[in-house]
Design a protein around this motif. Structure first.
Motif, PDB file in Angstrom:
ATOM      1  N   GLY A  13       0.794  -1.224   0.000  1.00  0.00           N
ATOM      2  CA  GLY A  13       0.000   0.000   0.000  1.00  0.00           C
ATOM      3  C   GLY A  13       0.825   1.271   0.000  1.00  0.00           C
ATOM      4  N   GLU A  14       2.146   1.151  -0.247  1.00  0.00           N
ATOM      5  CA  GLU A  14       2.985   2.350  -0.306  1.00  0.00           C
ATOM      6  C   GLU A  14       2.533   3.272  -1.435  1.00  0.00           C
ATOM      7  OE1 GLU A  14       7.364   2.229   0.222  1.00  0.00           O
ATOM      8  OE2 GLU A  14       7.083   0.060   0.245  1.00  0.00           O
ATOM      9  N   SER A  15       2.697   4.586  -1.245  1.00  0.00           N
ATOM     10  CA  SER A  15       2.321   5.569  -2.266  1.00  0.00           C
ATOM     11  C   SER A  15       3.276   5.482  -3.454  1.00  0.00           C
ATOM     12  CB  SER A  15       2.347   6.979  -1.687  1.00  0.00           C
ATOM     13  OG  SER A  15       1.339   7.128  -0.722  1.00  0.00           O
ATOM     14  N   VAL A  16       2.680   5.566  -4.637  1.00  0.00           N
ATOM     15  CA  VAL A  16       3.443   5.456  -5.885  1.00  0.00           C
ATOM     16  C   VAL A  16       3.193   6.698  -6.734  1.00  0.00           C
ATOM     17  CG1 VAL A  16       3.689   4.173  -8.037  1.00  0.00           C
ATOM     18  CG2 VAL A  16       3.415   2.941  -5.868  1.00  0.00           C
ATOM     19  N   LEU A  17       4.264   7.239  -7.308  1.00  0.00           N
ATOM     20  CA  LEU A  17       4.165   8.397  -8.181  1.00  0.00           C
ATOM     21  C   LEU A  17       4.118   7.914  -9.630  1.00  0.00           C
ATOM     22  CD1 LEU A  17       4.313  11.520  -8.542  1.00  0.00           C
ATOM     23  CD2 LEU A  17       6.799  11.254  -8.697  1.00  0.00           C
ATOM     24  N   ALA A  18       3.083   8.341 -10.364  1.00  0.00           N
ATOM     25  CA  ALA A  18       2.952   7.979 -11.786  1.00  0.00           C
ATOM     26  C   ALA A  18       3.299   9.194 -12.628  1.00  0.00           C
ATOM     27  CB  ALA A  18       1.529   7.520 -12.075  1.00  0.00           C
ATOM     28  N   GLN A  19       4.101   8.978 -13.674  1.00  0.00           N
ATOM     29  CA  GLN A  19       4.464  10.096 -14.550  1.00  0.00           C
ATOM     30  C   GLN A  19       4.821   9.579 -15.939  1.00  0.00           C
ATOM     31  OE1 GLN A  19       7.573  11.752 -12.161  1.00  0.00           O
ATOM     32  NE2 GLN A  19       9.152  10.358 -12.900  1.00  0.00           N
ATOM     33  N   TRP A  20       4.759  10.483 -16.924  1.00  0.00           N
ATOM     34  CA  TRP A  20       5.114  10.136 -18.304  1.00  0.00           C
ATOM     35  C   TRP A  20       6.577  10.477 -18.541  1.00  0.00           C
ATOM     36  CZ3 TRP A  20       1.886   7.375 -21.266  1.00  0.00           C
ATOM     37  CH2 TRP A  20       0.545   7.347 -20.918  1.00  0.00           C
ATOM     38  N   GLU A  21       7.343   9.485 -19.012  1.00  0.00           N
ATOM     39  CA  GLU A  21       8.771   9.686 -19.265  1.00  0.00           C
ATOM     40  C   GLU A  21       9.178   8.963 -20.539  1.00  0.00           C
ATOM     41  OE1 GLU A  21      11.408   9.829 -15.537  1.00  0.00           O
ATOM     42  OE2 GLU A  21       9.929   8.288 -15.057  1.00  0.00           O
ATOM     43  N   LYS A  22      10.352   9.318 -21.029  1.00  0.00           N
ATOM     44  CA  LYS A  22      10.912   8.626 -22.182  1.00  0.00           C
ATOM     45  C   LYS A  22      11.004   7.143 -21.882  1.00  0.00           C
ATOM     46  CE  LYS A  22      15.022   8.387 -25.146  1.00  0.00           C
ATOM     47  NZ  LYS A  22      16.393   8.907 -25.377  1.00  0.00           N
ATOM     48  N   MET A  23      10.597   6.313 -22.855  1.00  0.00           N
ATOM     49  CA  MET A  23      10.587   4.870 -22.639  1.00  0.00           C
ATOM     50  C   MET A  23      11.984   4.343 -22.331  1.00  0.00           C
ATOM     51  SD  MET A  23       7.872   3.263 -25.352  1.00  0.00           S
ATOM     52  CE  MET A  23       6.113   3.481 -25.100  1.00  0.00           C
ATOM     53  N   SER A  24      12.039   3.451 -21.352  1.00  0.00           N
ATOM     54  CA  SER A  24      13.319   2.893 -20.927  1.00  0.00           C
ATOM     55  C   SER A  24      13.072   1.567 -20.211  1.00  0.00           C
ATOM     56  CB  SER A  24      14.037   3.876 -20.001  1.00  0.00           C
ATOM     57  OG  SER A  24      15.120   3.262 -19.340  1.00  0.00           O
ATOM     58  N   LYS A  25      13.934   0.600 -20.449  1.00  0.00           N
ATOM     59  CA  LYS A  25      13.821  -0.685 -19.755  1.00  0.00           C
ATOM     60  C   LYS A  25      13.961  -0.505 -18.251  1.00  0.00           C
ATOM     61  CE  LYS A  25      15.557  -3.688 -23.465  1.00  0.00           C
ATOM     62  NZ  LYS A  25      16.650  -4.603 -23.882  1.00  0.00           N
ATOM     63  N   SER A  26      14.865   0.389 -17.860  1.00  0.00           N
ATOM     64  CA  SER A  26      15.112   0.574 -16.433  1.00  0.00           C
ATOM     65  C   SER A  26      13.919   1.194 -15.719  1.00  0.00           C
ATOM     66  CB  SER A  26      16.350   1.449 -16.221  1.00  0.00           C
ATOM     67  OG  SER A  26      16.149   2.745 -16.765  1.00  0.00           O
ATOM     68  N   LYS A  27      13.035   1.835 -16.477  1.00  0.00           N
ATOM     69  CA  LYS A  27      11.856   2.461 -15.872  1.00  0.00           C
ATOM     70  C   LYS A  27      10.600   1.610 -16.058  1.00  0.00           C
ATOM     71  CE  LYS A  27      13.786   7.062 -16.664  1.00  0.00           C
ATOM     72  NZ  LYS A  27      13.704   8.316 -17.452  1.00  0.00           N
ATOM     73  N   TYR A  28      10.751   0.454 -16.680  1.00  0.00           N
ATOM     74  CA  TYR A  28       9.648  -0.484 -16.901  1.00  0.00           C
ATOM     75  C   TYR A  28       8.479   0.155 -17.666  1.00  0.00           C
ATOM     76  CZ  TYR A  28      12.096  -2.843 -13.056  1.00  0.00           C
ATOM     77  OH  TYR A  28      13.050  -3.423 -12.256  1.00  0.00           O
ATOM     78  N   ASN A  29       8.778   1.137 -18.503  1.00  0.00           N
ATOM     79  CA  ASN A  29       7.683   1.804 -19.209  1.00  0.00           C
ATOM     80  C   ASN A  29       7.801   1.688 -20.723  1.00  0.00           C
ATOM     81  OD1 ASN A  29       9.880   3.516 -19.601  1.00  0.00           O
ATOM     82  ND2 ASN A  29       8.679   5.390 -19.370  1.00  0.00           N
ATOM     83  N   GLY A  30       8.595   0.716 -21.176  1.00  0.00           N
ATOM     84  CA  GLY A  30       8.784   0.536 -22.610  1.00  0.00           C
ATOM     85  C   GLY A  30       7.650  -0.257 -23.233  1.00  0.00           C
ATOM     86  N   GLU A  31       7.608  -0.235 -24.540  1.00  0.00           N
ATOM     87  CA  GLU A  31       6.643  -1.027 -25.298  1.00  0.00           C
ATOM     88  C   GLU A  31       7.407  -1.771 -26.378  1.00  0.00           C
ATOM     89  OE1 GLU A  31       4.230  -3.088 -26.183  1.00  0.00           O
ATOM     90  OE2 GLU A  31       2.742  -1.571 -25.597  1.00  0.00           O
ATOM     91  N   ASN A  32       7.158  -3.059 -26.507  1.00  0.00           N
ATOM     92  CA  ASN A  32       7.835  -3.874 -27.493  1.00  0.00           C
ATOM     93  C   ASN A  32       7.041  -3.867 -28.798  1.00  0.00           C
ATOM     94  OD1 ASN A  32       9.194  -5.752 -28.996  1.00  0.00           O
ATOM     95  ND2 ASN A  32       9.032  -7.408 -27.501  1.00  0.00           N
ATOM     96  N   PRO A  33       7.606  -3.325 -29.880  1.00  0.00           N
ATOM     97  CA  PRO A  33       6.881  -3.314 -31.153  1.00  0.00           C
ATOM     98  C   PRO A  33       6.449  -4.704 -31.604  1.00  0.00           C
ATOM     99  CG  PRO A  33       8.795  -1.868 -31.273  1.00  0.00           C
ATOM    100  CD  PRO A  33       8.896  -2.621 -29.973  1.00  0.00           C
ATOM    101  N   GLU A  34       7.230  -5.727 -31.249  1.00  0.00           N
ATOM    102  CA  GLU A  34       6.880  -7.091 -31.661  1.00  0.00           C
ATOM    103  C   GLU A  34       5.534  -7.512 -31.072  1.00  0.00           C
ATOM    104  OE1 GLU A  34       8.104  -9.272 -33.680  1.00  0.00           O
ATOM    105  OE2 GLU A  34       9.975  -8.308 -34.279  1.00  0.00           O
TER     106      GLU A  34
END
Length: 871
Positions: free
Chosen positions: A581-602
Motif C-alpha cells: 500500500g505504499e504511495s506510488v508516483l505515476a508520470q510520463w517519461e521517455k521509454m526505458s527498460k530501467s523504468k519499466y515503461n517501454g513497449e515492445n513493437p513485436e
C-alpha cells in the motif's frame, strides 16, 4: 555485409507468403461476411505483403522528391521511437508517390561508435560481427512493418566502401587547411576512455553516452575548423530554402552565436618554445593597432610553457609582422569562452585603464578611424589566409578525435621529418585492422604495432599511422548525398546524381539531433558546395522534428525506485504498491527498460498487426508532439477499422442488388444526398491533402479521414449506396487517402471495392484506375467547381475567410488576393494605419492564406524595443 531484399524474402517466405500474381490480377480474400479480427488483419497483411513492399517504377522525367528519415544505429531491436519516425517517413513517402512524384526514400545504418564496441567487449566478439547481426535483425523488423524503403540504396558507415569516401572528404578538408591537429584542453570520459566534443557533455558536466563525470586533459587532437563557416551557417538560417524549421532555427543560431568578432592565428614564444594561439576580438582594428596581449592565468597555453615570466612572453602578430608583449592577468575584459585579449590603449578607454593597472607604457597616441581600420584588418587577414572570418567568441572548432577502435581511421601518416602527411588517395580506404579477440580490455589502434608502422609517402622513411578514429558525427554528416549514388567507386558521389534531388525535400528525425548533427551536416554541405560538388549549400529544405514516445512509469514516493506496472494498483485517485500500500508516483517519461515503461513493437505486430500499429502511432498527436503511449487509444482505432470494413461490406451488398429498397427516394432527395457527399468529399480531400502534403500534421489528416468515414456511414439510404456516383467517388477517395498509413488494409478494402458490380464512375471522370492496386492510384483532387478557403490574417489574427472556386483560386497571386480581401470590412478597419508587409501562401487544391502586417503592429514593436533598450 547485408542480405539482399530477395534473399530476405526467400528466407522468410512463410511470413510474407509471396504470390506470383501481379497487382492487376490479385483479388481480395473475400471474407467480407466475417467480422474484422486480428486474425483476418494478419491474413490480409500476408496476402498483400509483396505488393506493399514492391517499388513502383516511375519515369525518370518525373519530378524527384527526397524523403529522408535519420538513419538508425543498429542496436538489434527496434523501439517505439523507430516505429514512429519510420511510420512518419513512410506515410509521407507513400503520399508523394500517389501524388505523382519520383520518391527517393532510402535507409542505411549509422554503424560505428561506442555502443557496438562496448557490446562487443562484453560478448568477446569483434564489433563488425555484432553490428552485422544487429543490422540483419533490424532489417527484418523494418520489413515486417512494411516500410517502403529503397533497399538498393542501403549503406552502412562501417562498410569500407563507405568510409573510404569519409576519409577522402577528410583529406579534402586537410588540403584546404580545415582539418588540423593541435594540443588542447579536452573532455575525457573515464568510463569509455575517449575524448568527447564540448557538444557531447551535458549541462552537469557528464558524458552524453556513459553518464560519467568528464575529466579535463591536455591532449593532441584532430579538429575540423567549422568556425571558418560560422557566419555563412548563421546567415544561411535566414534562407528562403528552409521550410518549417520553426524553433530549430533559434537553436542553431544560439549554438553558433552572434558572429560579432574575428579570429587570427598568432604565435606565442617563450625562449625557444613556440605555440600557435588563436586570438578572437570583436574590434578587428586592434589587430593592427594593438599594443599588448593579456592571457588568463589558467590558460592552456601557459600550462604548456613552464617556468615563464611576463618578460619572457612574446607574441608574433602576423598582421603587423611585429612582436607584442604578453601579460598574465585575469583582470582583462575577456570574451565568453576566451582566455586571450588584445588591447589598444590609444584607442580604447577601457584598454587604457588596463594598461595603467598593469604598468604597461602606452606606445602610441595616434587615434584611428575605427570603422575603416576594422575593414582593413579583415582584408589583410583574409588575404594572407591567417583567419579574419567572422565568428562568435563561444563557438569552438569541431573536435573529431576518438581514442577507440570502432570508427573511421583518420587517413594521416606521421613522419618525424615531414610531419603529418595525407595518405595518398590511391591507398584509400585505410581499413581497420582485424582483431581476433575483443576481451575485457578496451581495444585501441595504438596497441596494434603491425598496423601502425608504415612508410612516409613523401620521403619513404619509416613512419607511423594516426591511431585516433573519427567521431561518428563525421560519418553521418554527408550520408544523404551517398544515398543518391551508392555504387560510385570513383568518388563519393556524382554531382549529376545529386542535382535536382538535393537539398533533401523532407528530413525527419528526433529533436535531440537538432543542434549537433544538424550543425555538422550543414557545415559539411557548405564545404562540399565550396568544392563545387553540390548545387546548394543547404542540405535540407524542410524538417519534420518528431517528439519522443513516452511511457507511463511508476516509482515509490519514498525512495524514487522504479517499479513494474504489474506491481501497481489504483486506489481511488492514487496509485499504490500492491501488498504494502505504499504511495506510488505515476508520470510520463521517455521509454526505458530501467523504468519499466517501454513497449515492445513485436507485441503490437503480433497482437494487432502492422497496419494497426502504424495507425496507432500516427493518430491523435502531430509528429512534433511527444506521444504518450497507452493501450487506451486502441478502441478508437480498432473501431474505425471495423467501420471501414462494414462500409465495404454494405457497398458490395447494395451494389449487388441495385434495385434493393423498401422505399424509393425521390429524385430531389437523391440529389440532395449526392450534393452533401460531394461537398464532404471535396472538403476532406482539400484538408487531408493540406495536412499530409504541407503541414505534415499526419494526425490531423487522419482525423479528417475518420470524419469522411462518418459521412459515408451516416444513415445513408440503401438507394444512395447502391446508385450514387458521389458515394462511389468518395469511398474510392477515402481508401486511397488512407493507404499511405495502412497499405495492406487499404489494399484489401480496394480489392473489395473494385470487385463490386454496377460501377458508375468512369476513369476519365475520377482518375480511378479500376485494374490497378490502390497503391498505384492517383491522389484525389478537389473538383474545380468546389469553393476553397482564402484566409486573411491581419497581424496574426484571422479576419476573413472567403470561399473561392478551386479553378480560380489557383490563378490568384498576391496582388489579386490583396485586392479581394481589403474590400472586406473586417480587414479594412484593421489596416487603417497602413500595410507594412504582406505574405501570400498558395496551396493548390487546398487553400490560400494571405498575411498582412500593419504599420500599427510595427510601431508597437518598435516602442517595445525602445523601452527594453532604455531599461
Amino acid at each position: 555485409m547485408f542480405f539482399s531484399l530477395t534473399k530476405i524474402f526467400n528466407k522468410y517466405k512463410p511470413f510474407f507468403e509471396y504470390k506470383t500474381l501481379c497487382h492487376r490480377s490479385k483479388s481480395s480474400l473475400g471474407v467480407w461476411s466475417e467480422d474484422l479480427s486480428t486474425d483476418i488483419k494478419l491474413k490480409i497483411e500476408r496476402h498483400w505483403s509483396k505488393d506493399v513492399l514492391s517499388q513502383k517504377k516511375i519515369d525518370n522525367d518525373t519530378e524527384s522528391f527526397y524523403v529522408l528519415p535519420m538513419f538508425p544505429y543498429p542496436s538489434g531491436n527496434l523501439h517505439m521511437g523507430h516505429v514512429r519516425v519510420y511510420s512518419i517517413s513512410d506515410t509521407i513517402a507513400r503520399f508523394h508517390k500517389l501524388d505523382g512524384k519520383n520518391v527517393i526514400h532510402p535507409i542505411g545504418w549509422d554503424a560505428f561508435g561506442l555502443p557496438a564496441e562496448n557490446a562487443a567487449i562484453e560478448r568477446n566478439i569483434p564489433p563488425h560481427q555484432w553490428t552485422r547481426s544487429n543490422i540483419q535483425s533490424m532489417k527484418m523488423q523494418l520489413l515486417k512493418l512494411s516500410f517502403d524503403f529503397d533497399w538498393e540504396r542501403e549503406l552502412s558507415t562501417c562498410d569500407p566502401q563507405y568510409y573510404k569516401w569519409t576519409q577522402y572528404i577528410f583529406l579534402k578538408l586537410f588540403e584546404k587547411g580545415l582539418a588540423y591537429q593541435c594540443r588542447a584542453k579536452v573532455n575525457w570520459d573515464p568510463i569509455d576512455k575517449t575524448v568527447l566534443a564540448d557538444e557531447q557533455v551535458d549541462e552537469f558536466g557528464c558524458s552524453w553516452r556513459s553518464g560519467a563525470k568528464v575529466e579535463s586533459k591536455i591532449l593532441t587532437q584532430w579538429f575540423i575548423k567549422t568556425t571558418k563557416y560560422a557566419k555563412k551557417l548563421f546567415d544561411g538560417l535566414s534562407s528562403n530554402i528552409l521550410e518549417d524549421w520553426k524553433d530549430i532555427i533559434n537553436l542553431q543560431k544560439h549554438w553558433i552565436g552572434e558572429c560579432n568578432g574575428i579570429v587570427v592565428r598568432f604565435k606565442m614564444t617563450c625562449g625557444d618554445k613556440k605555440k600557435p594561439i588563436d586570438i578572437w576580438t570583436s574590434e578587428p582594428y586592434k589587430l593592427i593597432h594593438g599594443e599588448f596581449i593579456t592571457i588568463k592565468k589558467d590558460s592552456i597555453y601557459l600550462q604548456e610553457m613552464e617556468n615563464m615570466i611576463n618578460e619572457d612572453l612574446k607574441c608574433f602578430n602576423p598582421i603587423t609582422k611585429c612582436e607584442m608583449p604578453v601579460y598574465i592577468t585575469d583582470d582583462a575584459n575577456y570574451a565568453p569562452e576566451r582566455d586571450i585579449y588584445i588591447a589598444s590603449p590609444s584607442n580604447n578607454e577601457e584598454d587604457f585603464m588596463l594598461s595603467k593597472s598593469l604598468n604597461v607604457p602606452v606606445i602610441s597616441c595616434k587615434q584611428v578611424n575605427i570603422e575603416i581600420e576594422n575593414k582593413h584588418a579583415l582584408e589583410i587577414a583574409q588575404k594572407n589566409d591567417i583567419g579574419g572570418y567572422l565568428v562568435s567568441s563561444k563557438l569552438k572548432d569541431w573536435l573529431i578525435s576518438r581514442q577507440r577502435y570502432w570508427g573511421t581511421p583518420i587517413p594521416i601518416i606521421h613522419c618525424d621529418g615531414c610531419g603529418p602527411v595525407a595518405v595518398p588517395l590511391k591507398d584509400l580506404p585505410i581499413t581497420l585492422p582485424h582483431v581476433e579477440s575483443f576481451g575485457s580490455d578496451i581495444q585501441t589502434l595504438d596497441k596494434l604495432a603491425e598496423w601502425i608502422d608504415c612508410t612516409c609517402p613523401k620521403c619513404q622513411k619509416k613512419a607511423k599511422r594516426e591511431t585516433d578514429t573519427m567521431d561518428t558525427f563525421v560519418d553521418s554528416s554527408w550520408y544523404f548525398y551517398r544515398f543518391l549514388d551508392p555504387g560510385n567507386n570513383e568518388k563519393p558521389f556524382d554531382k549529376i546524381k545529386v542535382s535536382g534531388k538535393t537539398p533533401v525535400n523532407i528530413y525527419i528525425g528526433g529533436k535531440e539531433h537538432a543542434v549537433l548533427h544538424l550543425y555538422y551536416a550543414r557545415f559539411m554541405s557548405y564545404f562540399l558546395h565550396s568544392l563545387g560538388w553540390i548545387p546548394s549549400p543547404e542540405p535540407f529544405k524542410k524538417l519534420v522534428v518528431q517528439g519522443m514516445v513516452m511511457g507511463q512509469s511508476y516509482k515509490l514516493k519514498s525512495s524514487g525506485k522504479y517499479i513494474p506496472p504489474d506491481n501497481v494498483v489504483l486506489v481511488g485517485k492514487e496509485y499504490k504498491l500492491k501488498n504494502t500500500g505504499e504511495s506510488v508516483l505515476a508520470q510520463w517519461e521517455k521509454m526505458s527498460k530501467s523504468k519499466y515503461n517501454g513497449e515492445n513493437p513485436e507485441r503490437l505486430l503480433t497482437t494487432y498487426g502492422c497496419d494497426t500499429t502504424r495507425l496507432l502511432i500516427l493518430s491523435d498527436v502531430p509528429p512534433e508532439t511527444s506521444r504518450r503511449w497507452s493501450d487506451a487509444t486502441l478502441p478508437g482505432v480498432l473501431n474505425w477499422q471495423h467501420r471501414l470494413w462494414l462500409t465495404i461490406r454494405d457497398f458490395l451488398k447494395h451494389r449487388s442488388s441495385v434495385n434493393y429498397s423498401n422505399e424509393q427516394l425521390s429524385e430531389e432527395e437523391f440529389c440532395e444526398h449526392e450534393r452533401k457527399i460531394w461537398d464532404a468529399k471535396n472538403y476532406f480531400i482539400a484538408t487531408t491533402t493540406y495536412h499530409f502534403k504541407h503541414t505534415n500534421k499526419l494526425s490531423v489528416g487522419i482525423s479528417r479521414l475518420q470524419s469522411l468515414t462518418n459521412t459515408l456511414r451516416k444513415n445513408l439510404p440503401p438507394d444512395v449506396i447502391a446508385k450514387s456516383k458521389e458515394f462511389e467517388s468518395a469511398l474510392a477517395s477515402l481508401i486511397i487517402m488512407l493507404s499511405p498509413v495502412t497499405p495492406h488494409f487499404c489494399s484489401e478494402l480496394w480489392a473489395g471495392f473494385v470487385s463490386a458490380p454496377n460501377r458508375i464512375c468512369n476513369q476519365s471522370q475520377t482518375n480511378i484506375c479500376w485494374d490497378k492496386n490502390v497503391l498505384e492510384q492517383q491522389w484525389p483532387k478537389v473538383d474545380e467547381q468546389y469553393n476553397l478557403s482564402l484566409l486573411c490574417k491581419v497581424d496574426g489574427a484571422d479576419r476573413c475567410d472567403l470561399k473561392i472556386n478551386a479553378a480560380e483560386l489557383i490563378k490568384l497571386d498576391l496582388e489579386n488576393a490583396l485586392n479581394i480581401v481589403v474590400k472586406e470590412e473586417s480587414v479594412a478597419k484593421r489596416i487603417k494605419s497602413g500595410i507594412f508587409k504582406t505574405k501570400y501562401e498558395l496551396y493548390p487544391g487546398c487553400r490560400a492564406i494571405l498575411h498582412i502586417f500593419t504599420n500599427r503592429k510595427l510601431k508597437m514593436k518598435e516602442e517595445c524595443e525602445d523601452i527594453a533598450n532604455k531599461q
